[in-house]
Design a protein around this motif. Structure first.
Motif, PDB file in Angstrom:
ATOM      1  N   GLU A  66      -5.671   3.935 -10.070  1.00  0.00           N
ATOM      2  CA  GLU A  66      -4.481   4.702 -10.434  1.00  0.00           C
ATOM      3  C   GLU A  66      -3.418   3.867 -11.132  1.00  0.00           C
ATOM      4  N   TYR A  67      -3.497   2.545 -11.027  1.00  0.00           N
ATOM      5  CA  TYR A  67      -2.480   1.662 -11.597  1.00  0.00           C
ATOM      6  C   TYR A  67      -2.239   1.985 -13.078  1.00  0.00           C
ATOM      7  N   PRO A  68      -0.991   2.090 -13.565  1.00  0.00           N
ATOM      8  CA  PRO A  68       0.267   1.727 -12.905  1.00  0.00           C
ATOM      9  C   PRO A  68       0.924   2.876 -12.136  1.00  0.00           C
ATOM     10  N   ARG A  69       0.214   3.982 -11.923  1.00  0.00           N
ATOM     11  CA  ARG A  69       0.722   5.057 -11.084  1.00  0.00           C
ATOM     12  C   ARG A  69       0.591   4.669  -9.611  1.00  0.00           C
ATOM     13  N   GLU A  70       1.426   5.249  -8.774  1.00  0.00           N
ATOM     14  CA  GLU A  70       1.251   5.088  -7.339  1.00  0.00           C
ATOM     15  C   GLU A  70       0.080   5.962  -6.890  1.00  0.00           C
ATOM     16  N   CYS A  71      -0.832   5.385  -6.148  1.00  0.00           N
ATOM     17  CA  CYS A  71      -1.883   6.190  -5.538  1.00  0.00           C
ATOM     18  C   CYS A  71      -1.366   6.716  -4.210  1.00  0.00           C
ATOM     19  N   CYS A  72      -1.989   7.770  -3.705  1.00  0.00           N
ATOM     20  CA  CYS A  72      -1.651   8.269  -2.375  1.00  0.00           C
ATOM     21  C   CYS A  72      -2.897   8.871  -1.747  1.00  0.00           C
ATOM     22  N   GLY A  73      -2.954   8.810  -0.433  1.00  0.00           N
ATOM     23  CA  GLY A  73      -4.114   9.330   0.277  1.00  0.00           C
ATOM     24  C   GLY A  73      -3.831   9.419   1.762  1.00  0.00           C
ATOM     25  N   LEU A  74      -4.854   9.809   2.517  1.00  0.00           N
ATOM     26  CA  LEU A  74      -4.701  10.026   3.951  1.00  0.00           C
ATOM     27  C   LEU A  74      -5.852   9.391   4.704  1.00  0.00           C
ATOM     28  N   LEU A  75      -5.557   8.867   5.877  1.00  0.00           N
ATOM     29  CA  LEU A  75      -6.600   8.437   6.793  1.00  0.00           C
ATOM     30  C   LEU A  75      -6.858   9.577   7.769  1.00  0.00           C
ATOM     31  N   VAL A  76      -8.115   9.984   7.846  1.00  0.00           N
ATOM     32  CA  VAL A  76      -8.509  11.109   8.687  1.00  0.00           C
ATOM     33  C   VAL A  76      -9.492  10.613   9.742  1.00  0.00           C
ATOM     34  N   LEU A  77      -9.361  11.141  10.952  1.00  0.00           N
ATOM     35  CA  LEU A  77     -10.262  10.755  12.037  1.00  0.00           C
ATOM     36  C   LEU A  77     -11.452  11.711  12.080  1.00  0.00           C
ATOM     37  N   GLN A  78     -12.640  11.149  11.857  1.00  0.00           N
ATOM     38  CA  GLN A  78     -13.872  11.935  11.893  1.00  0.00           C
ATOM     39  C   GLN A  78     -14.847  11.282  12.859  1.00  0.00           C
ATOM     40  N   GLU A  79     -15.224  12.033  13.895  1.00  0.00           N
ATOM     41  CA  GLU A  79     -16.191  11.555  14.885  1.00  0.00           C
ATOM     42  C   GLU A  79     -15.820  10.170  15.404  1.00  0.00           C
TER      43      GLU A  79
ATOM     44  N   LEU B  26       0.252  -4.036  -5.444  1.00  0.00           N
ATOM     45  CA  LEU B  26      -0.665  -4.624  -6.416  1.00  0.00           C
ATOM     46  C   LEU B  26       0.083  -4.866  -7.707  1.00  0.00           C
ATOM     47  N   GLY B  27      -0.484  -5.753  -8.531  1.00  0.00           N
ATOM     48  CA  GLY B  27       0.154  -6.041  -9.804  1.00  0.00           C
ATOM     49  C   GLY B  27      -0.657  -6.998 -10.632  1.00  0.00           C
ATOM     50  N   VAL B  28      -0.113  -7.332 -11.794  1.00  0.00           N
ATOM     51  CA  VAL B  28      -0.793  -8.224 -12.721  1.00  0.00           C
ATOM     52  C   VAL B  28      -0.689  -9.657 -12.200  1.00  0.00           C
ATOM     53  N   GLN B  29      -1.822 -10.351 -12.157  1.00  0.00           N
ATOM     54  CA  GLN B  29      -1.880 -11.709 -11.650  1.00  0.00           C
ATOM     55  C   GLN B  29      -1.690 -12.725 -12.790  1.00  0.00           C
ATOM     56  N   SER B  30      -1.643 -13.996 -12.430  1.00  0.00           N
ATOM     57  CA  SER B  30      -1.398 -15.046 -13.419  1.00  0.00           C
ATOM     58  C   SER B  30      -2.498 -15.132 -14.472  1.00  0.00           C
ATOM     59  N   ASP B  31      -3.717 -14.691 -14.115  1.00  0.00           N
ATOM     60  CA  ASP B  31      -4.817 -14.740 -15.078  1.00  0.00           C
ATOM     61  C   ASP B  31      -4.936 -13.466 -15.908  1.00  0.00           C
ATOM     62  N   GLY B  32      -3.955 -12.539 -15.740  1.00  0.00           N
ATOM     63  CA  GLY B  32      -3.945 -11.305 -16.509  1.00  0.00           C
ATOM     64  C   GLY B  32      -4.661 -10.150 -15.848  1.00  0.00           C
ATOM     65  N   SER B  33      -5.336 -10.392 -14.743  1.00  0.00           N
ATOM     66  CA  SER B  33      -6.036  -9.320 -14.034  1.00  0.00           C
ATOM     67  C   SER B  33      -5.065  -8.562 -13.139  1.00  0.00           C
ATOM     68  N   THR B  34      -5.465  -7.360 -12.726  1.00  0.00           N
ATOM     69  CA  THR B  34      -4.692  -6.577 -11.772  1.00  0.00           C
ATOM     70  C   THR B  34      -5.395  -6.639 -10.428  1.00  0.00           C
ATOM     71  N   ALA B  35      -4.652  -6.967  -9.371  1.00  0.00           N
ATOM     72  CA  ALA B  35      -5.279  -7.155  -8.065  1.00  0.00           C
ATOM     73  C   ALA B  35      -4.319  -6.769  -6.950  1.00  0.00           C
ATOM     74  N   ILE B  36      -4.883  -6.581  -5.754  1.00  0.00           N
ATOM     75  CA  ILE B  36      -4.099  -6.267  -4.561  1.00  0.00           C
ATOM     76  C   ILE B  36      -3.332  -7.511  -4.128  1.00  0.00           C
ATOM     77  N   ASP B  37      -2.058  -7.316  -3.737  1.00  0.00           N
ATOM     78  CA  ASP B  37      -1.228  -8.430  -3.285  1.00  0.00           C
ATOM     79  C   ASP B  37      -1.094  -8.474  -1.761  1.00  0.00           C
TER      80      ASP B  37
ATOM     81  N   HIS C  69      -8.916   2.777  -4.983  1.00  0.00           N
ATOM     82  CA  HIS C  69      -8.101   3.905  -5.433  1.00  0.00           C
ATOM     83  C   HIS C  69      -6.809   3.405  -6.083  1.00  0.00           C
ATOM     84  N   ALA C  70      -6.150   2.436  -5.437  1.00  0.00           N
ATOM     85  CA  ALA C  70      -4.900   1.901  -5.976  1.00  0.00           C
ATOM     86  C   ALA C  70      -5.112   1.277  -7.349  1.00  0.00           C
ATOM     87  N   LEU C  71      -6.194   0.542  -7.510  1.00  0.00           N
ATOM     88  CA  LEU C  71      -6.484  -0.102  -8.791  1.00  0.00           C
ATOM     89  C   LEU C  71      -6.822   0.934  -9.861  1.00  0.00           C
TER      90      LEU C  71
END
Length: 250
Positions: free
Chosen positions: A16-29, A99-110, A12-14
């Motif tokens: 939405e980038y460069p926007r901030e993503c947002c979400g919720l953790l919900v307890l199901q069963e 997350l952000g742009v890495q040295s190889d030009g890709s976008t990844a989680i930090d 989800h974060a990737l």
């Protein structure tokens, strides 16, 4: 969080980038499930506001156990606004993924970070402006809590409410907050609230500062850091009235 949840949040974060993503953790069963939500903030690359409809739908799925959002191009550490919203939310766990742009030009989680309520109140000086979270009214609330030991009520306020042609939030609510209108010609006392009108299409007060005494005002302008300034000049020209709290009114 297990790897499945982390993977869902990362996707989800990737997406939405460069926007901030947002979400919720919900307890199901007995298991946590990630529910992605829409970010409806006015500046989604800088902050987030979770769509109320999405929050309600998530509540229908099960108890909400965590709020999640991303920091694109930043560190996975809570900002002052994040910590303030955490205190207001009533939810014990907040998760940030950076997350952000890495040295190889890709976008990844930090990195990942989890935190919860601690009773945090932001310093009065140097706050970043986030309307409805850290704005001119929230500064007044914090000042009265920290300096006067008085808890003022909070009021929901939409972005740019002073442009809708109808709202008059300060004058509609000041009595509920325990203030009296002593008029624009009042001899100022420390703690007085200075209501000002600045480019308001509603022709109503849309900015407020706290008079600290000795010709100094504490305030928080849109798009700026909170701080002190000399009371006079253009500010007095914008003044519409002065409010004084009943507990400090002679």
């Amino acid at each position: 969080m297990n790897d499945t949840i982390k993977s869902a949040i990362a996707d989800h974060a990737l997406a939405e980038y460069p926007r901030e993503c947002c979400g919720l953790l919900v307890l199901q069963e007995g298991h946590e499930v990630y529910v992605p939500c829409r970010n409806i903030a006015a500046r989604p690359t800088e902050d987030f506001r979770l769509a109320p409809e999405d929050y309600a739908l998530a509540e229908d799925l099960g108890p909400i156990v965590a709020v999640v959002h991303s920091h694109p191009g930043g560190m996975a550490r809570p900002s002052g606004a994040d910590r303030k919203m955490c205190e207001q939310s009533g939810i014990d766990k907040w998760v940030i993924v950076s997350l952000g742009v890495q040295s190889d030009g890709s976008t990844a989680i930090d990195e990942w970070f989890e935190f919860g309520p601690t009773g945090y109140i932001a310093p009065l000086l140097g706050r970043q402006f986030v309307h409805g979270v850290h704005d001119c009214y929230d500064l007044i609330r914090s000042y009265y809590q920290l300096e006067r030991g008085i808890l003022l009520p909070d009021f929901e306020r939409r972005d740019n409410w002073w442009e809708d042609g109808a709202s008059n939030l300060y004058l509609d609510h000041y009595r509920e907050a325990g203030f009296v209108d002593v008029g624009p010609a009042a001899t100022l006392q420390a703690g007085d609230i200075l209501l000002m009108q600045i480019r308001s299409k509603n022709d109503v007060p849309n900015h407020a500062g706290i008079y600290l005494g000795d010709g100094v005002m504490l305030h928080h302008m849109h798009g700026r850091l909170s701080g002190r300034t000399v009371w006079g000049g253009m500010w007095t020209q914008c003044l519409r009235t002065v409010l004084r709290h009943e507990e400090v009114t002679p």
